[in-house]
Motif scaffolding. Structure first.
Motif, short mmCIF file in Angstrom:
data_model
loop_
_atom_site.label_atom_id
_atom_site.label_comp_id
_atom_site.label_asym_id
_atom_site.label_seq_id
_atom_site.Cartn_x
_atom_site.Cartn_y
_atom_site.Cartn_z
N GLY A 1 6.66 -1.05 -4.40
CA GLY A 1 5.49 -1.63 -5.05
C GLY A 1 4.22 -0.84 -4.82
N THR A 2 3.35 -0.83 -5.81
CA THR A 2 2.07 -0.14 -5.68
C THR A 2 0.98 -1.00 -6.31
N PRO A 3 0.17 -1.71 -5.51
CA PRO A 3 -0.90 -2.53 -6.04
C PRO A 3 -1.91 -1.71 -6.85
N ASP A 4 -2.69 -2.37 -7.71
CA ASP A 4 -3.61 -1.70 -8.64
C ASP A 4 -4.57 -0.74 -7.96
N LEU A 5 -5.26 -1.17 -6.90
CA LEU A 5 -6.21 -0.28 -6.24
C LEU A 5 -5.51 0.97 -5.74
N VAL A 6 -4.32 0.81 -5.24
CA VAL A 6 -3.55 1.94 -4.74
C VAL A 6 -3.18 2.87 -5.89
N SER A 7 -2.65 2.31 -6.97
CA SER A 7 -2.19 3.16 -8.08
C SER A 7 -3.34 3.89 -8.76
N GLN A 8 -4.52 3.28 -8.81
CA GLN A 8 -5.67 3.92 -9.46
C GLN A 8 -6.22 5.09 -8.65
N HIS A 9 -6.03 5.06 -7.34
CA HIS A 9 -6.60 6.09 -6.46
C HIS A 9 -5.54 6.67 -5.53
N LEU A 10 -4.33 6.77 -6.03
CA LEU A 10 -3.19 7.15 -5.21
C LEU A 10 -3.35 8.49 -4.49
N PRO A 11 -3.71 9.59 -5.15
CA PRO A 11 -3.80 10.86 -4.42
C PRO A 11 -4.83 10.82 -3.28
N GLU A 12 -5.99 10.23 -3.55
CA GLU A 12 -7.04 10.15 -2.53
C GLU A 12 -6.59 9.27 -1.37
N LEU A 13 -5.99 8.13 -1.67
CA LEU A 13 -5.53 7.23 -0.62
C LEU A 13 -4.43 7.89 0.22
N LYS A 14 -3.48 8.54 -0.43
CA LYS A 14 -2.41 9.23 0.32
C LYS A 14 -3.00 10.29 1.24
N GLN A 15 -3.96 11.05 0.74
CA GLN A 15 -4.58 12.09 1.56
C GLN A 15 -5.24 11.48 2.80
N LYS A 16 -5.99 10.40 2.61
CA LYS A 16 -6.68 9.78 3.74
C LYS A 16 -5.70 9.17 4.72
N LEU A 17 -4.65 8.55 4.22
CA LEU A 17 -3.65 7.97 5.11
C LEU A 17 -2.90 9.06 5.88
N ASN A 18 -2.59 10.18 5.21
CA ASN A 18 -1.93 11.28 5.90
C ASN A 18 -2.83 11.90 6.97
N GLU A 19 -4.14 12.00 6.67
CA GLU A 19 -5.09 12.51 7.66
C GLU A 19 -5.13 11.58 8.87
N PHE A 20 -5.17 10.26 8.62
CA PHE A 20 -5.17 9.29 9.71
C PHE A 20 -3.90 9.42 10.54
N ASP A 21 -2.76 9.53 9.87
CA ASP A 21 -1.48 9.64 10.58
C ASP A 21 -1.43 10.91 11.42
N ALA A 22 -1.90 12.02 10.87
CA ALA A 22 -1.89 13.29 11.61
C ALA A 22 -2.79 13.20 12.84
N ALA A 23 -3.97 12.60 12.69
CA ALA A 23 -4.88 12.46 13.83
C ALA A 23 -4.28 11.54 14.89
#
Length: 89
Positions: free
Chosen positions: A52-74
């Motif tokens: 599942g991918t809620p609307d806010l997520v699907s509309q800004h998916l690349p940016e959200l993935k990048q920020k979540l990956n940065e958080f995970d790496a840190a």
């Protein structure tokens, strides 16, 4: 469990790690939370399922993935550093 916030499209989203799963819970405004798996790059509505991918997520998916990956790496780097310091290396 780690807690943090990220900014996405003029909104501040709260996120938290899900212990033992490697997943990140994304608390979305006005909708159920979703879970992101950095290992697969996929979102789900349950901590153990994919899809599942809620609307806010699907509309800004690349940016959200990048920020979540940065958080995970840190987060992983901080854990590795803490482990290194506790081992006295």
């Amino acid at each position: 469990m780690a807690y943090a916030t990220i900014a996405l499209q003029n909104q501040t989203l709260q996120i938290q790690t899900v212990p033992g799963s490697g997943m990140i819970k994304v608390l979305l405004p006005e909708t159920a939370p979703c879970f992101y798996n950095p290992a697969t790059g996929l979102f789900s509505t349950e901590p153990t399922s994919e899809g599942g991918t809620p609307d806010l997520v699907s509309q800004h998916l690349p940016e959200l993935k990048q920020k979540l990956n940065e958080f995970d790496a840190a987060r992983r780097a901080a854990i590795a550093e803490a482990n290194r310091l506790s081992a006295g290396v």
